[in-house]
Design a protein around this motif. Structure first.
Motif, PDB file in Angstrom:
ATOM      1  N   ALA A 274       9.183  52.680  76.480  1.00 57.24           N
ATOM      2  CA  ALA A 274       8.801  53.094  75.130  1.00 57.24           C
ATOM      3  C   ALA A 274       9.643  54.272  74.658  1.00 57.24           C
ATOM      4  O   ALA A 274      10.032  54.335  73.479  1.00 57.24           O
ATOM      5  CB  ALA A 274       7.319  53.449  75.095  1.00 57.24           C
ATOM      6  N   VAL A 275       9.921  55.210  75.538  1.00 60.83           N
ATOM      7  CA  VAL A 275      10.754  56.367  75.181  1.00 60.83           C
ATOM      8  C   VAL A 275      12.159  55.917  74.793  1.00 60.83           C
ATOM      9  O   VAL A 275      12.716  56.360  73.775  1.00 60.83           O
ATOM     10  CB  VAL A 275      10.809  57.375  76.343  1.00 60.83           C
ATOM     11  CG1 VAL A 275      11.840  58.470  76.058  1.00 60.83           C
ATOM     12  CG2 VAL A 275       9.435  57.999  76.588  1.00 60.83           C
ATOM     13  N   ILE A 276      12.728  55.014  75.595  1.00 61.66           N
ATOM     14  CA  ILE A 276      14.079  54.516  75.317  1.00 61.66           C
ATOM     15  C   ILE A 276      14.106  53.790  73.972  1.00 61.66           C
ATOM     16  O   ILE A 276      14.985  54.014  73.126  1.00 61.66           O
ATOM     17  CB  ILE A 276      14.546  53.574  76.442  1.00 61.66           C
ATOM     18  CG1 ILE A 276      14.651  54.336  77.765  1.00 61.66           C
ATOM     19  CG2 ILE A 276      15.890  52.941  76.089  1.00 61.66           C
ATOM     20  CD1 ILE A 276      14.881  53.456  78.975  1.00 61.66           C
ATOM     21  N   ILE A 277      13.126  52.911  73.763  1.00 53.05           N
ATOM     22  CA  ILE A 277      13.045  52.159  72.509  1.00 53.05           C
ATOM     23  C   ILE A 277      12.875  53.108  71.328  1.00 53.05           C
ATOM     24  O   ILE A 277      13.541  52.978  70.289  1.00 53.05           O
ATOM     25  CB  ILE A 277      11.882  51.148  72.568  1.00 53.05           C
ATOM     26  CG1 ILE A 277      12.197  50.044  73.572  1.00 53.05           C
ATOM     27  CG2 ILE A 277      11.611  50.551  71.181  1.00 53.05           C
ATOM     28  CD1 ILE A 277      11.013  49.167  73.919  1.00 53.05           C
ATOM     29  N   GLY A 278      11.987  54.085  71.467  1.00 54.84           N
ATOM     30  CA  GLY A 278      11.741  55.037  70.388  1.00 54.84           C
ATOM     31  C   GLY A 278      12.987  55.810  70.003  1.00 54.84           C
ATOM     32  O   GLY A 278      13.246  56.032  68.808  1.00 54.84           O
ATOM     33  N   LEU A 279      13.754  56.234  70.990  1.00 54.14           N
ATOM     34  CA  LEU A 279      14.976  56.989  70.704  1.00 54.14           C
ATOM     35  C   LEU A 279      15.998  56.142  69.956  1.00 54.14           C
ATOM     36  O   LEU A 279      16.553  56.564  68.933  1.00 54.14           O
ATOM     37  CB  LEU A 279      15.581  57.497  72.014  1.00 54.14           C
ATOM     38  CG  LEU A 279      14.856  58.664  72.695  1.00 54.14           C
ATOM     39  CD1 LEU A 279      15.413  58.895  74.088  1.00 54.14           C
ATOM     40  CD2 LEU A 279      14.967  59.934  71.859  1.00 54.14           C
ATOM     41  N   ILE A 280      16.261  54.937  70.456  1.00 50.70           N
ATOM     42  CA  ILE A 280      17.268  54.073  69.832  1.00 50.70           C
ATOM     43  C   ILE A 280      16.841  53.662  68.427  1.00 50.70           C
ATOM     44  O   ILE A 280      17.612  53.755  67.465  1.00 50.70           O
ATOM     45  CB  ILE A 280      17.520  52.819  70.698  1.00 50.70           C
ATOM     46  CG1 ILE A 280      18.092  53.226  72.069  1.00 50.70           C
ATOM     47  CG2 ILE A 280      18.475  51.863  69.995  1.00 50.70           C
ATOM     48  CD1 ILE A 280      18.217  52.078  73.045  1.00 50.70           C
ATOM     49  N   VAL A 281      15.590  53.228  68.304  1.00 51.22           N
ATOM     50  CA  VAL A 281      15.104  52.761  67.009  1.00 51.22           C
ATOM     51  C   VAL A 281      15.009  53.919  66.017  1.00 51.22           C
ATOM     52  O   VAL A 281      15.305  53.757  64.826  1.00 51.22           O
ATOM     53  CB  VAL A 281      13.741  52.054  67.163  1.00 51.22           C
ATOM     54  CG1 VAL A 281      13.172  51.681  65.801  1.00 51.22           C
ATOM     55  CG2 VAL A 281      13.890  50.818  68.039  1.00 51.22           C
ATOM     56  N   GLY A 282      14.636  55.097  66.486  1.00 52.22           N
ATOM     57  CA  GLY A 282      14.581  56.262  65.608  1.00 52.22           C
ATOM     58  C   GLY A 282      15.938  56.572  65.002  1.00 52.22           C
ATOM     59  O   GLY A 282      16.041  56.909  63.811  1.00 52.22           O
TER      60      GLY A 282
ATOM     61  N   PHE B  33       8.428  50.803  62.462  1.00 49.76           N
ATOM     62  CA  PHE B  33       7.534  51.221  61.381  1.00 49.76           C
ATOM     63  C   PHE B  33       7.409  52.739  61.353  1.00 49.76           C
ATOM     64  O   PHE B  33       7.522  53.375  60.303  1.00 49.76           O
ATOM     65  CB  PHE B  33       6.164  50.569  61.598  1.00 49.76           C
ATOM     66  CG  PHE B  33       5.238  50.635  60.408  1.00 49.76           C
ATOM     67  CD1 PHE B  33       4.605  51.823  60.061  1.00 49.76           C
ATOM     68  CD2 PHE B  33       5.002  49.511  59.645  1.00 49.76           C
ATOM     69  CE1 PHE B  33       3.750  51.879  58.976  1.00 49.76           C
ATOM     70  CE2 PHE B  33       4.153  49.559  58.548  1.00 49.76           C
ATOM     71  CZ  PHE B  33       3.526  50.748  58.219  1.00 49.76           C
ATOM     72  N   SER B  34       7.190  53.340  62.511  1.00 48.86           N
ATOM     73  CA  SER B  34       6.977  54.782  62.584  1.00 48.86           C
ATOM     74  C   SER B  34       8.247  55.569  62.278  1.00 48.86           C
ATOM     75  O   SER B  34       8.198  56.607  61.620  1.00 48.86           O
ATOM     76  CB  SER B  34       6.458  55.154  63.979  1.00 48.86           C
ATOM     77  OG  SER B  34       6.229  56.541  64.081  1.00 48.86           O
ATOM     78  N   GLY B  35       9.376  55.085  62.772  1.00 50.63           N
ATOM     79  CA  GLY B  35      10.625  55.784  62.509  1.00 50.63           C
ATOM     80  C   GLY B  35      10.954  55.850  61.036  1.00 50.63           C
ATOM     81  O   GLY B  35      11.523  56.833  60.559  1.00 50.63           O
TER      82      GLY B  35
ATOM     83  N   VAL C 116       7.972  58.981  69.501  1.00 51.43           N
ATOM     84  CA  VAL C 116       9.379  59.273  69.790  1.00 51.43           C
ATOM     85  C   VAL C 116      10.263  58.839  68.624  1.00 51.43           C
ATOM     86  O   VAL C 116      11.171  59.572  68.204  1.00 51.43           O
ATOM     87  CB  VAL C 116       9.830  58.586  71.099  1.00 51.43           C
ATOM     88  CG1 VAL C 116      11.336  58.718  71.290  1.00 51.43           C
ATOM     89  CG2 VAL C 116       9.095  59.180  72.290  1.00 51.43           C
ATOM     90  N   ALA C 117      10.013  57.653  68.075  1.00 48.59           N
ATOM     91  CA  ALA C 117      10.815  57.168  66.948  1.00 48.59           C
ATOM     92  C   ALA C 117      10.646  58.065  65.724  1.00 48.59           C
ATOM     93  O   ALA C 117      11.622  58.400  65.044  1.00 48.59           O
ATOM     94  CB  ALA C 117      10.424  55.731  66.608  1.00 48.59           C
ATOM     95  N   ALA C 118       9.407  58.459  65.441  1.00 46.47           N
ATOM     96  CA  ALA C 118       9.150  59.316  64.280  1.00 46.47           C
ATOM     97  C   ALA C 118       9.837  60.666  64.432  1.00 46.47           C
ATOM     98  O   ALA C 118      10.464  61.181  63.490  1.00 46.47           O
ATOM     99  CB  ALA C 118       7.651  59.501  64.080  1.00 46.47           C
ATOM    100  N   GLN C 119       9.725  61.265  65.608  1.00 47.84           N
ATOM    101  CA  GLN C 119      10.337  62.570  65.834  1.00 47.84           C
ATOM    102  C   GLN C 119      11.859  62.480  65.796  1.00 47.84           C
ATOM    103  O   GLN C 119      12.534  63.383  65.293  1.00 47.84           O
ATOM    104  CB  GLN C 119       9.867  63.136  67.180  1.00 47.84           C
ATOM    105  CG  GLN C 119       8.403  63.519  67.224  1.00 47.84           C
ATOM    106  CD  GLN C 119       8.056  64.603  66.219  1.00 47.84           C
ATOM    107  OE1 GLN C 119       8.810  65.543  66.024  1.00 47.84           O
ATOM    108  NE2 GLN C 119       6.904  64.471  65.563  1.00 47.84           N
ATOM    109  N   THR C 120      12.403  61.378  66.314  1.00 51.91           N
ATOM    110  CA  THR C 120      13.857  61.206  66.318  1.00 51.91           C
ATOM    111  C   THR C 120      14.399  61.069  64.900  1.00 51.91           C
ATOM    112  O   THR C 120      15.375  61.736  64.527  1.00 51.91           O
ATOM    113  CB  THR C 120      14.239  59.957  67.144  1.00 51.91           C
ATOM    114  OG1 THR C 120      13.763  60.096  68.486  1.00 51.91           O
ATOM    115  CG2 THR C 120      15.746  59.770  67.158  1.00 51.91           C
TER     116      THR C 120
END
Length: 402
Positions: free
Chosen positions: A15-23, A147-149, A184-188
């Motif tokens: 999830a962290v990896i996905i959040g970073l890339i997608v963000g 969605f969140s990013g 993670v996506a939102a913060q990125t």
């Protein structure tokens, strides 16, 4: 028990990896879209005549390179339902470029469809690399991150992802890793300069029997409008494809008509995302009683012709402008009812319940929670099991852990 915690740790790491890339991808997509929107607003009359050109390029790209990627959100849902296995990586640049073209030349469309497709594509690819079998969970992580990013509402994005694949089913076991991907996506994306629109609604009516009755009636109206949007979108796509089966002919004829409509109806007021209407609602601008109808009709036409984007931000604009009108009729604070409409029309059109409540809370304040709960409970019930996501499975009155 040890195996459970090990699996949870693995899901969180993914999830962290996905959040970073997608963000990062959401930030690029969103910021370019904002630049394009500003440019179009400043040069509307020079760009709107070329809407046909933008449509033809979009059709060509999807006909020439799209193949299975051209199924868009339908493909994402099929992966989540385990009826498909592969999301081509080319879906990401195709969806981004096509959506930029739609907005550059004045089409009325959203952006969340692209963000969700970006997230799901990234997550599915990481699932391939990690040899993950529970592909539906990977899709949820990607959808939530996308969605969140873009919207920077991690709690709403989490609930949206775990309830949208199958209406009536909550995937409880996916909530924790999905929340991690969302945050993670939102913060990125926020770190990279993408911000969100939010307003504080402080003028709230007292909850008494009369107010509750008004909220119930508002819920019915918002629910029917959301249902109407999703139903008309499906029917219009089918009708236009029947009348004009050649996609190039369809986009040429439809774009010429759309260009004329956008120029004569508000001179670009109904082009793009609809954030201009949302800002007018909550920042004291002028709203017309027909704004929600025209935004609804022009968005349906834009998407039915083959332009790319999404439906959610226009739905927010439709709900907010309708709420403004209804607030005056019901003798309630205008921005209060607009905030309810913002979330409730989205709920009805997407056939989701918890995510819209949290969207309302995250954007307008958690003091709105009891009012949102009452209104959305009704709007959700009055969508008659229709959704803008035609591939969404339906399982009513049953919520189980998967």
């Amino acid at each position: 028990m040890r195996l459970y915690y090990r699996d949870t740790a693995i899901w969180i790491a993914l999830a962290v990896i996905i959040g970073l890339i997608v963000g990062v991808l959401d930030a690029v997509f969103g910021r370019v879209l904002l630049i394009i929107t500003s440019f179009r607003t400043a040069h509307f009359f020079y760009l709107i005549p070329f809407l046909t050109i933008g449509g033809l390029i979009t059709v060509f790209l999807y006909q020439r390179y799209g193949k299975v990627a051209g199924r868009g959100m339908g493909l994402i849902f099929n992966i989540g339902h385990h009826t498909d296995d592969v999301i081509p990586k080319r879906l990401i640049p195709l969806a981004m470029v096509a959506t930029w073209l739609t907005h550059l030349f004045g089409g009325s469309a959203g952006r969340e469809g692209v963000a969700i497709q970006i997230g799901a594509t990234v997550a599915n690819r990481i699932g391939d690399i990690a040899k993950v079998k529970n592909r539906h969970i990977m899709i949820m992580l990607g959808m939530a991150a996308g969605f969140s990013g873009l919207f920077q509402t991690p709690f709403a994005a989490t609930l949206f992802a775990v309830e949208v694949l199958v209406a009536g089913v909550i995937y409880y076991s996916a909530i924790l890793p999905t929340l991690v991907a969302s945050v993670v996506a939102a913060q990125t994306s926020r770190f990279l300069g993408l911000s969100r629109i939010s307003f504080s609604i402080v003028n709230l009516p007292k909850i008494d029997p009369l107010t509750i009755i008004k909220l119930l009636i508002l819920g019915v109206i918002f629910g029917i409008v959301g249902f109407g949007f999703s139903w008309l979108l499906v029917k219009t796509k089918i009708k236009l494809a029947t009348l004009l089966p050649n996609p190039y002919t369809r986009i040429i004829v439809g774009s010429i008509i759309l260009s004329i409509l956008f120029m004569t109806l508000g001179q670009g007021r109904y082009s793009g995302l609809g954030t201009n209407l949302i800002l007018d609602v909550f920042q004291g601008g002028h709203i017309f009683a027909w704004d929600f109808i025209l935004k609804l009709v022009l968005t349906i036409l834009t998407l039915s012709l083959g332009f790319q984007g999404g439906e959610v931000t226009p739905l927010f604009a439709i709900g907010a402008t309708l709420g403004m009108v209804l607030g005056a009729l019901f003798g309630l604070p205008l921005t209060f009812v607009a905030a309810l409409g913002y979330a409730a029309v989205f709920s009805s059109a997407t056939n989701t319940f918890f995510a819209p409540i949290l969207i309302g809370c995250e954007l307008f304040g958690f003091s709105l929670l009891p009012y949102l709960f009452i209104t959305i409970s009704v709007s959700y019930a009055f969508n008659f099991n229709h959704s803008i996501y035609s591939a969404q499975s339906i399982l009513k009155a049953k919520k189980t852990d998967h």
